[in-house]
Design a protein around this motif. Structure first.
Motif, PDB file in Angstrom:
ATOM      1  N   ALA A  54       0.859  -1.303  -0.043  1.00  0.00           N
ATOM      2  CA  ALA A  54       0.008  -0.045   0.023  1.00  0.00           C
ATOM      3  C   ALA A  54       1.043   1.340   0.174  1.00  0.00           C
ATOM      4  N   GLN A  55       2.214   1.197   0.397  1.00  0.00           N
ATOM      5  CA  GLN A  55       3.106   2.285   0.457  1.00  0.00           C
ATOM      6  C   GLN A  55       3.679   2.809  -1.078  1.00  0.00           C
ATOM      7  N   MET A  56       3.487   2.138  -1.822  1.00  0.00           N
ATOM      8  CA  MET A  56       3.968   2.107  -3.394  1.00  0.00           C
ATOM      9  C   MET A  56       2.965   2.869  -4.379  1.00  0.00           C
ATOM     10  N   TRP A  57       3.467   3.620  -4.929  1.00  0.00           N
ATOM     11  CA  TRP A  57       2.387   4.434  -6.118  1.00  0.00           C
ATOM     12  C   TRP A  57       2.731   4.326  -7.538  1.00  0.00           C
ATOM     13  N   THR A  58       4.089   3.532  -7.834  1.00  0.00           N
ATOM     14  CA  THR A  58       4.452   3.368  -9.307  1.00  0.00           C
ATOM     15  C   THR A  58       5.228   2.080  -9.091  1.00  0.00           C
ATOM     16  N   LEU A  59       5.437   1.541 -10.704  1.00  0.00           N
ATOM     17  CA  LEU A  59       6.068   0.418 -10.964  1.00  0.00           C
ATOM     18  C   LEU A  59       7.583   0.723 -11.328  1.00  0.00           C
ATOM     19  N   LEU A  60       7.989   2.022 -11.243  1.00  0.00           N
ATOM     20  CA  LEU A  60       9.277   2.430 -11.489  1.00  0.00           C
ATOM     21  C   LEU A  60      10.471   1.743 -11.235  1.00  0.00           C
ATOM     22  N   HIS A  61      10.473   0.974 -10.018  1.00  0.00           N
ATOM     23  CA  HIS A  61      11.590  -0.140  -9.343  1.00  0.00           C
ATOM     24  C   HIS A  61      11.627  -1.358 -10.617  1.00  0.00           C
ATOM     25  N   LEU A  62      10.774  -1.382 -11.443  1.00  0.00           N
ATOM     26  CA  LEU A  62      10.728  -2.612 -12.437  1.00  0.00           C
ATOM     27  C   LEU A  62      11.285  -2.129 -13.470  1.00  0.00           C
ATOM     28  N   GLU A 106      -3.892 -12.232 -21.915  1.00  0.00           N
ATOM     29  CA  GLU A 106      -4.983 -12.926 -20.635  1.00  0.00           C
ATOM     30  C   GLU A 106      -4.496 -12.276 -19.500  1.00  0.00           C
ATOM     31  N   ILE A 107      -5.645 -11.886 -18.655  1.00  0.00           N
ATOM     32  CA  ILE A 107      -5.409 -11.368 -17.299  1.00  0.00           C
ATOM     33  C   ILE A 107      -5.074 -12.517 -16.171  1.00  0.00           C
ATOM     34  N   LEU A 108      -4.030 -12.415 -15.629  1.00  0.00           N
ATOM     35  CA  LEU A 108      -3.788 -13.495 -14.743  1.00  0.00           C
ATOM     36  C   LEU A 108      -4.408 -13.255 -13.370  1.00  0.00           C
ATOM     37  N   PHE A 109      -4.090 -12.181 -12.822  1.00  0.00           N
ATOM     38  CA  PHE A 109      -4.724 -11.549 -11.522  1.00  0.00           C
ATOM     39  C   PHE A 109      -4.678 -10.193 -11.257  1.00  0.00           C
ATOM     40  N   GLU A 110      -5.123  -9.691 -10.144  1.00  0.00           N
ATOM     41  CA  GLU A 110      -5.023  -8.379  -9.930  1.00  0.00           C
ATOM     42  C   GLU A 110      -4.733  -8.219  -8.336  1.00  0.00           C
ATOM     43  N   ILE A 111      -3.751  -7.346  -7.897  1.00  0.00           N
ATOM     44  CA  ILE A 111      -3.585  -7.010  -6.625  1.00  0.00           C
ATOM     45  C   ILE A 111      -4.245  -5.819  -5.943  1.00  0.00           C
ATOM     46  N   THR A 112      -4.969  -6.150  -4.888  1.00  0.00           N
ATOM     47  CA  THR A 112      -6.247  -5.028  -4.572  1.00  0.00           C
ATOM     48  C   THR A 112      -5.625  -4.774  -3.027  1.00  0.00           C
ATOM     49  N   THR A 113      -5.344  -5.786  -2.484  1.00  0.00           N
ATOM     50  CA  THR A 113      -4.968  -5.182  -0.705  1.00  0.00           C
ATOM     51  C   THR A 113      -3.544  -5.561  -0.356  1.00  0.00           C
ATOM     52  N   ASP A 114      -3.298  -4.728   0.533  1.00  0.00           N
ATOM     53  CA  ASP A 114      -1.999  -4.866   1.030  1.00  0.00           C
ATOM     54  C   ASP A 114      -1.420  -6.102   1.608  1.00  0.00           C
ATOM     55  N   GLY A 115      -0.319  -6.670   1.315  1.00  0.00           N
ATOM     56  CA  GLY A 115       0.317  -7.759   1.616  1.00  0.00           C
ATOM     57  C   GLY A 115      -0.451  -9.098   0.832  1.00  0.00           C
ATOM     58  N   GLU A 116      -1.367  -8.855  -0.024  1.00  0.00           N
ATOM     59  CA  GLU A 116      -1.972 -10.044  -0.788  1.00  0.00           C
ATOM     60  C   GLU A 116      -0.679 -10.433  -1.786  1.00  0.00           C
ATOM     61  N   GLU A 117      -0.513 -11.865  -1.867  1.00  0.00           N
ATOM     62  CA  GLU A 117       0.674 -12.395  -2.653  1.00  0.00           C
ATOM     63  C   GLU A 117      -0.095 -13.426  -3.641  1.00  0.00           C
ATOM     64  N   GLN A 118       0.311 -13.543  -5.123  1.00  0.00           N
ATOM     65  CA  GLN A 118      -0.014 -14.079  -6.028  1.00  0.00           C
ATOM     66  C   GLN A 118       1.175 -14.542  -6.749  1.00  0.00           C
ATOM     67  N   ILE A 119       1.190 -16.058  -7.254  1.00  0.00           N
ATOM     68  CA  ILE A 119       2.369 -16.729  -7.790  1.00  0.00           C
ATOM     69  C   ILE A 119       2.170 -16.223  -9.364  1.00  0.00           C
ATOM     70  N   ILE A 120       3.134 -15.707 -10.116  1.00  0.00           N
ATOM     71  CA  ILE A 120       2.968 -15.261 -11.340  1.00  0.00           C
ATOM     72  C   ILE A 120       3.479 -16.346 -12.309  1.00  0.00           C
ATOM     73  N   VAL A 121       4.799 -16.795 -11.677  1.00  0.00           N
ATOM     74  CA  VAL A 121       5.141 -18.240 -12.374  1.00  0.00           C
ATOM     75  C   VAL A 121       5.630 -19.189 -11.468  1.00  0.00           C
ATOM     76  N   GLN A 122       4.840 -20.495 -11.251  1.00  0.00           N
ATOM     77  CA  GLN A 122       5.253 -21.251 -10.387  1.00  0.00           C
ATOM     78  C   GLN A 122       6.482 -22.153 -10.526  1.00  0.00           C
ATOM     79  N   GLY A 123       7.195 -22.566  -9.368  1.00  0.00           N
ATOM     80  CA  GLY A 123       8.312 -23.274  -9.672  1.00  0.00           C
ATOM     81  C   GLY A 123       7.876 -24.870  -9.882  1.00  0.00           C
ATOM     82  N   GLY A 124       8.840 -25.621 -10.440  1.00  0.00           N
ATOM     83  CA  GLY A 124       8.656 -26.799 -10.819  1.00  0.00           C
ATOM     84  C   GLY A 124       8.489 -27.732  -9.676  1.00  0.00           C
ATOM     85  N   ARG A 125       7.925 -28.903  -9.731  1.00  0.00           N
ATOM     86  CA  ARG A 125       7.797 -29.723  -8.559  1.00  0.00           C
ATOM     87  C   ARG A 125       9.192 -30.697  -8.329  1.00  0.00           C
ATOM     88  N   GLY A 126       9.629 -31.075  -7.256  1.00  0.00           N
ATOM     89  CA  GLY A 126      10.647 -31.734  -7.019  1.00  0.00           C
ATOM     90  C   GLY A 126      10.486 -33.148  -7.249  1.00  0.00           C
TER      91      GLY A 126
END
Length: 331
Positions: A54-62, A106-126
């Motif tokens: 919630a403290q960020m306002w821009t995607l500049l760091h990316l 395709e829209i994968l997801f949207e981040i709307t709440t502080d601390g919400e986490e979504q996996i954008i690419v999933q790691g392979g299973r061992g």
């Protein structure tokens, strides 16, 4: 915030970690003949995770970190030991960020709440170790599963500003001036069009310690939906506002026509925008006497409207009351 620091669109390459291979180890110890299989499973590959802040306002760091790679999983080992998981990479983004697949759109997801986490690419299973494959007829499996490969691909992160009220108007309608009067925001203000090149946000304090967020969207011109002026780049920010506050300056030649041009630009971009609550204010009304105000009101008889002047603070408190009522009316 400096104008060139506002970044609302980035394209990044994400790669998750491969899963670690399982172990085909056989137990070999003194005094234990035919110890059998004891290979452990491989560790999971690292995920790439998007997290709301919630403290960020821009995607500049990316903008300068386009490639994001998570760690690979470790292989399993003897005594049924599972390999370590690969290191996850967490990218923090502002609220209102939408993640899309760059190739399919395709829209994968949207981040709307502080601390919400979504996996954008999933790691392979061992991979599974050889202990999983032993049976009464196969007591010494000398094989194990390889780890699953991770995912990779270009992803798009797009920020749509989350605000309660969006200011909509032609360039030089007085949007930035109003925002600077009702909130602590300090947008750039000058007497030429397109002074505002990026959305500005301000928190407007209201009675009883309540508040709402107002966004100053860069000016729309006729043909914006076709990309004229600043085009569509900012129109997407309007999609998230709870209500739209249209601003037409008092010195406009035809207030009604200007209002309907703005409406039609929004409709051509996205017809759903017309479902939002809207209210019209005539800005710079310190130019008007009571007679002219009555004439403008007759012209706008079927459109809810009010007169304000950000310079003299006329009608500002009344406008806050109107906005608060609209925002809090039951839907």
């Amino acid at each position: 915030m400096a104008e060139n620091n506002f970044v609302d669109y980035v394209k990044i390459f994400c790669r998750s970690g491969n899963g670690g291979p399982g172990s085909a180890h056989l137990r070999r110890e003194k005094y234990i003949p035919k110890g059998g299989p004891d290979g452990g499973d491989g560790g999971r590959g690292g995920h790439v995770i998007i997290k709301g802040n919630a403290q960020m306002w821009t995607l500049l760091h990316l903008r300068y970190q386009r490639h994001i790679f998570a760690g690979h999983g470790e292989s399993g080992s003897k005594q049924c030991s599972t390999g370590a998981n690969g290191q996850d990479i967490t990218i923090e983004v502002p609220l209102g960020t939408v993640a899309k697949d760059a190739e399919t759109g395709e829209i994968l997801f949207e981040i709307t709440t502080d601390g919400e986490e979504q996996i954008i690419v999933q790691g392979g299973r061992g991979g599974l170790g050889n202990t999983h494959f032993k049976s009464s007829t196969n007591q010494t499996p000398r094989y194990a599963q390889p780890g699953e490969e991770g995912e990779e691909g270009w992803k798009i992160l797009e920020l749509k500003v989350l605000a309660d009220v969006g200011l909509v108007g032609f360039p030089s309608a007085g949007k930035s001036t109003l925002l600077s009067v009702v909130s602590a925001a300090k947008p750039k203000i000058a007497d030429y069009p397109f002074t505002t090149l990026t959305p500005n946000l301000g928190i407007v304090s209201y009675r009883d310690n309540q508040s709402f967020i107002m966004a100053d969207i860069p000016g729309i011109i006729e043909g914006a939906h076709e990309g004229k002026g600043l085009g569509l780049r900012f129109l997407r920010h309007i999609e998230r506002n709870s209500m739209l506050l249209f601003m037409v300056p008092a010195d406009s030649k035809d207030h009604r026509k200007e209002y309907f041009i703005l409406l039609s630009e929004l409709e051509k971009y996205n017809p759903e925008l017309l479902d939002k609550d809207r209210f019209l204010v005539i800005s710079k009304s310190d130019f008007l006497d009571d007679e002219l105000k009555a004439e403008v009101s007759r012209e706008l008889h079927d459109i809810p409207h009010d007169f304000i002047s950000s310079v003299t603070n006329t009608g500002i408190i009344n406008l806050k009351d109107i906005i608060w009522k609209i925002l809090n009316k039951p839907h």
